[in-house]
Design a protein around this motif. Structure first.
Motif, PDB file in Angstrom:
ATOM      1  N   ILE A 108      -4.714 -11.044   6.602  1.00 13.00           N
ATOM      2  CA  ILE A 108      -5.702 -10.573   7.579  1.00 13.00           C
ATOM      3  C   ILE A 108      -6.783 -11.636   7.714  1.00 13.00           C
ATOM      4  O   ILE A 108      -7.230 -12.212   6.738  1.00 13.00           O
ATOM      5  N   SER A 167      -2.262  -4.296   3.294  1.00 12.32           N
ATOM      6  CA  SER A 167      -2.124  -2.911   3.764  1.00 12.32           C
ATOM      7  C   SER A 167      -3.461  -2.213   3.992  1.00 12.32           C
ATOM      8  O   SER A 167      -3.491  -1.034   4.308  1.00 12.32           O
ATOM      9  N   VAL A 168      -4.568  -2.945   3.854  1.00 16.55           N
ATOM     10  CA  VAL A 168      -5.870  -2.270   3.846  1.00 16.55           C
ATOM     11  C   VAL A 168      -6.158  -1.469   5.118  1.00 16.55           C
ATOM     12  O   VAL A 168      -6.732  -0.396   5.064  1.00 16.55           O
ATOM     13  N   TYR A 169      -5.727  -1.954   6.276  1.00 11.59           N
ATOM     14  CA  TYR A 169      -6.061  -1.242   7.517  1.00 11.59           C
ATOM     15  C   TYR A 169      -4.871  -0.481   8.103  1.00 11.59           C
ATOM     16  O   TYR A 169      -4.896  -0.090   9.256  1.00 11.59           O
ATOM     17  N   PHE A 172      -5.584   2.778  10.007  1.00  8.75           N
ATOM     18  CA  PHE A 172      -6.325   2.464  11.228  1.00  8.75           C
ATOM     19  C   PHE A 172      -5.382   1.869  12.271  1.00  8.75           C
ATOM     20  O   PHE A 172      -5.382   2.254  13.440  1.00  8.75           O
ATOM     21  N   GLY A 178     -12.028 -13.298   4.687  1.00 13.05           N
ATOM     22  CA  GLY A 178     -11.118 -12.147   4.692  1.00 13.05           C
ATOM     23  C   GLY A 178      -9.711 -12.529   4.280  1.00 13.05           C
ATOM     24  O   GLY A 178      -8.953 -11.711   3.762  1.00 13.05           O
ATOM     25  N   ALA A 228      -0.779  -5.988  -1.565  1.00 16.17           N
ATOM     26  CA  ALA A 228      -1.761  -4.898  -1.561  1.00 16.17           C
ATOM     27  C   ALA A 228      -2.804  -5.130  -0.474  1.00 16.17           C
ATOM     28  O   ALA A 228      -3.114  -4.240   0.315  1.00 16.17           O
ATOM     29  N   ARG A 229      -3.347  -6.352  -0.408  1.00 19.51           N
ATOM     30  CA  ARG A 229      -4.410  -6.631   0.561  1.00 19.51           C
ATOM     31  C   ARG A 229      -3.941  -6.478   2.005  1.00 19.51           C
ATOM     32  O   ARG A 229      -4.716  -6.118   2.886  1.00 19.51           O
TER      33      ARG A 229
END
Lengths: 279, 460
Positions: free
Chosen positions: A214, A258-260, A263, A224, A255-256
């Motif tokens: 991202i 998948s944060v959004y 949304f 980011g 893991a990172r």
């Protein structure tokens, strides 16, 4: 404004677009990426350069329709203009001084793997390509890869294209049959790259993986896109996007990424409904 | 007879309970009556101590005298002789340590509200004037400016006023640099930044967005192929710093740069923005500068139930402007001072669930003269939160340095410049702002842009 010069569906969920962007085309190299926005309220998304033509001043991008922005992008037509298109960003693939390489691409990642394979081929490097797709209908760039590869292994999850199996099966066979690579370059889904790197580590073959985390600005400002490489914090936009695959913390990157997700799913649905209503 | 009131006319502002949930501007600006009354507090000192406190040297008493008699356009003209961004400076300058810090009225009371008057004059002009600014006679000389933040815009404006053909290159899709991606809407409305940039365009400044110098085009190409005889680098601060504690890559940990960019530049707080942001319930902001205050106040406005500032020194050492700290406190932001994070904890899905901290006490003053914080043994505690924002500064961006041969940087990565001119180690290349100093203020960057413009104008 950046005009769409050509648009082609490579498979039901992957689209190729050629964009007029002379300043980017002048400098772009394989391995680098661009950031675009479709409209003035759009988000900034990074996409790796799939091809470029310095003469006509165009840059080719290939994207999978996964979220709201790629859905919007896919609804744009030849002659429409992207609001923003900036690049080339990140470092180019180091293609110098290699006799033989193996390029391992998976799914839409093959779109990024192709220009790398092509560049190696042009430099006289022996190129072996291993490409993997879920199924035959999703295959992209088959002829293109065939044209630049000295050896081309086709793999699919269901056996409908080439052989059934994973790219790591084919890569292991190649290595165990005695093929000696100066480097393996892998581009595709994070879990695939993780296992490719695990395999090449076993044989101590230098491996680079192209990361696509991202990102917002893409110029070394927001942080980011950070990831852990060899225990150190790195930024994909200025330090990458390619890194030593044996040092990347893939589990953290997975893991990172998948944060959004929730949304994105909701936004994608909203955009799909919007287009449905319009039709 | 001057107005002898010891107090400034207070700034009308949105009530804290209301504003903490919206992105509208906090300070609403003086009415004409308030401006006239405040201008009357100026003693028009002959030696003008206030001017010596202004990094760009605005003729402060002169413009205030014009406000006193209602000649606001003339006041505006006087300000713009020295400043290219009056509506911005009137809002974000730390006047208390600059012009107002030197004001004679401040000895026995509050100084004249110079910043508030500057803002009034700039807003009056922007609302009422339709006259385009006068373009200077072109002198046929081309200058490239890298970065459209306060340093770059000031340098561009000053050179355009001298007749230079100026092009500003901006990496992002919108011009303004930190004024648009960093400082939030409620402190500096983006329409005001856009308006100031339009004024510069009317002066003849060209702005090229989506152009990353060092990538899309290099400084060498600008000078050798595109005919720019001088280049000013105002590329701003760079990569965010982290603390190097465990858990900083968990989901829900942002750098202040990322968090603020999502909110301010990408407008993630609005429904029509396609950019996502985590709507956290409990947010911890680590750091004590203006950026930390901005991040905390944005988090509150995004709907957080609780927002905490975690800072390892005490209230006295907080580097943020007093006014920003007070605004943050009024809005319900809690300060956990003398506290230092040691680890960020994640839940089973990799999202932030809390932060381990230790209590600190102040020890002996260090080399910088500040008392350095020391950990109190056995003081560890858990602060529950679902979002952490690291606002502890930045390191310079490597892009220009790595693509420009001969450009010297210091050991912190800041570009080396000559004092008083901004000249770098490359002929015809100047630099200023955060790219040189590391993170500082808008007005200091503007001062550096101005200095470089003067030096460029003296080039043979």
């Amino acid at each position: 404004m950046f005009e769409i010069l050509e648009k082609r569906a490579l498979n039901p969920t992957v689209t190729l677009m050629r964009i007029a962007a002379p300043a980017v085309a002048r400098k772009a190299e394989p391995g680098q990426f661009i950031i675009l926005r479709t409209d003035e309220n759009g988000e900034r998304i990074p996409l790796t350069v799939a091809d470029y033509d310095r003469k006509t001043g165009s840059v080719t991008i290939i994207f999978q329709i996964v979220g709201a922005t790629t859905e919007r992008l896919n609804h744009m037509k030849v002659g429409d203009c992207l609001h923003d298109f900036v690049g080339p960003l990140g470092r180019a693939t180091n293609t110098a001084d290699k006799k033989k390489v193996c390029v391992v691409g998976g799914g839409v990642g093959c779109a990024i793997a192709y220009p790398v394979a092509k560049k190696f081929h042009e430099l006289g490097t022996t190129v072996h390509t291993v490409a993997g797709f879920r199924t035959k209908d999703l295959v992209i760039l088959e002829d293109e890869f065939a044209a630049v590869s000295d050896r081309f292994e086709r793999m699919s999850d269901d056996g409908s294209w080439g052989r059934q199996g994973l790219v790591t099966n084919a890569l292991r066979e190649l290595i165990e049959s005695g093929e000696q690579y100066d480097e393996v370059i892998t581009i595709g889904p994070l879990p695939m790259m993780k296992f490719v790197c695990k395999l090449t580590k076993e044989f101590n073959i230098p491996t680079v993986a192209s990361m696509n985390p991202i990102m917002i600005d893409g110029t070394g400002m927001c942080g980011g896109c950070r990831l852990t490489v060899g225990g150190e914090m790195k930024f994909a936009c200025v330090d990458g996007p390619e890194f030593d695959g044996h040092l990347i913390d893939f589990d953290e990157a997975i893991a990172r990424s998948s944060v959004y997700k929730p949304f994105e799913r909701a936004e994608h649905e909203k955009v799909c409904n919007l287009f449905r209503e319009v039709q | 007879m001057p107005n002898l009131s010891p107090k400034k006319n207070p700034m009308p502002s949105q009530d804290a309970k209301v504003r903490r949930r919206n992105f509208g501007e906090v300070a609403l600006g003086y009415t004409e009556q308030m401006a006239l009354d405040e201008a009357d507090r100026c003693l028009n000192c002959k030696n003008m101590p206030c001017v010596s406190g202004c990094p760009v040297g605005i003729q402060i008493p002169k413009f205030i005298q014009k406000v006193k008699v209602g000649e606001y356009e003339e006041a505006y003209r006087i300000i713009t002789e020295s400043s290219s961004l009056p509506a911005v400076c009137g809002r974000v300058c730390p006047q208390e340590t600059q012009c107002e810090g030197k004001c004679v009225r401040g000895i026995k009371g509050e100084p004249v509200g110079i910043g508030r008057l500057e803002r009034f004059v700039a807003d009056y002009h922007n609302e009422n004037s339709t006259e385009p600014p006068k373009k200077a006679e072109p002198n046929g000389r081309k200058v490239a400016i890298i970065g459209s933040g306060p340093a770059g815009l000031t340098c561009a404006g000053d050179l355009a006023k001298r007749g230079y053909d100026v092009t500003v290159f901006e990496a992002l899709h919108t011009a303004g640099g930190v004024l648009v991606y960093g400082i939030p809407e409620f402190r500096l409305p983006k329409a005001i930044v856009a308006r100031e940039i339009e004024t510069l365009k009317a002066l003849g400044v060209k702005i090229e967005v989506n152009t990353v110098i060092g990538k899309t085009v290099t400084i060498e190409e600008l000078m050798k192929e595109q005919g720019f005889e001088a280049v000013f680098i105002g590329s701003g601060a760079g990569l965010p710093r982290f603390m190097k504690i465990p858990g900083e890559n968990l989901k829900g940990v942002y750098s202040a740069n990322e968090f603020l960019t999502r909110v301010n530049l990408m407008k993630a707080y609005r429904d029509d923005s396609a950019t996502p942001i985590q709507k956290a319930k409990k947010v911890v902001v680590v750091g004590g500068g203006n950026v930390a205050m901005d991040a905390a106040r944005c988090a509150m406005r995004l709907g957080a139930e609780g927002v905490f500032i975690v800072y390892r020194r005490s209230l006295e050492e907080l580097p943020a402007r007093r006014e920003e700290v007070e605004h943050a406190q009024e809005e319900g932001i809690e300060f956990r001072l003398l506290t230092n994070p040691t680890e960020i904890l994640g839940d089973e899905n990799g999202f932030v669930r809390g932060m381990n901290c230790v209590k600190m006490e102040l020890g002996e003053p260090d080399a910088s003269g500040r008392r350095s914080p020391v950990e109190i043994p056995d003081s560890a505690f858990l602060l529950e939160c679902d979002c952490v924002i690291m606002a502890i500064g930045t390191s310079p961006n490597p892009l220009i340095k790595s693509t420009t041969k001969g450009l010297e940087v210091n050991k912190r990565g800041g570009i080396v410049v000559e004092e008083g001119t901004g000249k770098t180690t490359l002929d015809g290349v100047y630099a200023g702002g955060d790219a040189v100093t590391g993170a500082a203020t808008v007005i200091l960057a503007m001062g550096a842009g101005k200095t470089a413009a003067e030096a460029i104008a003296k080039m043979e």
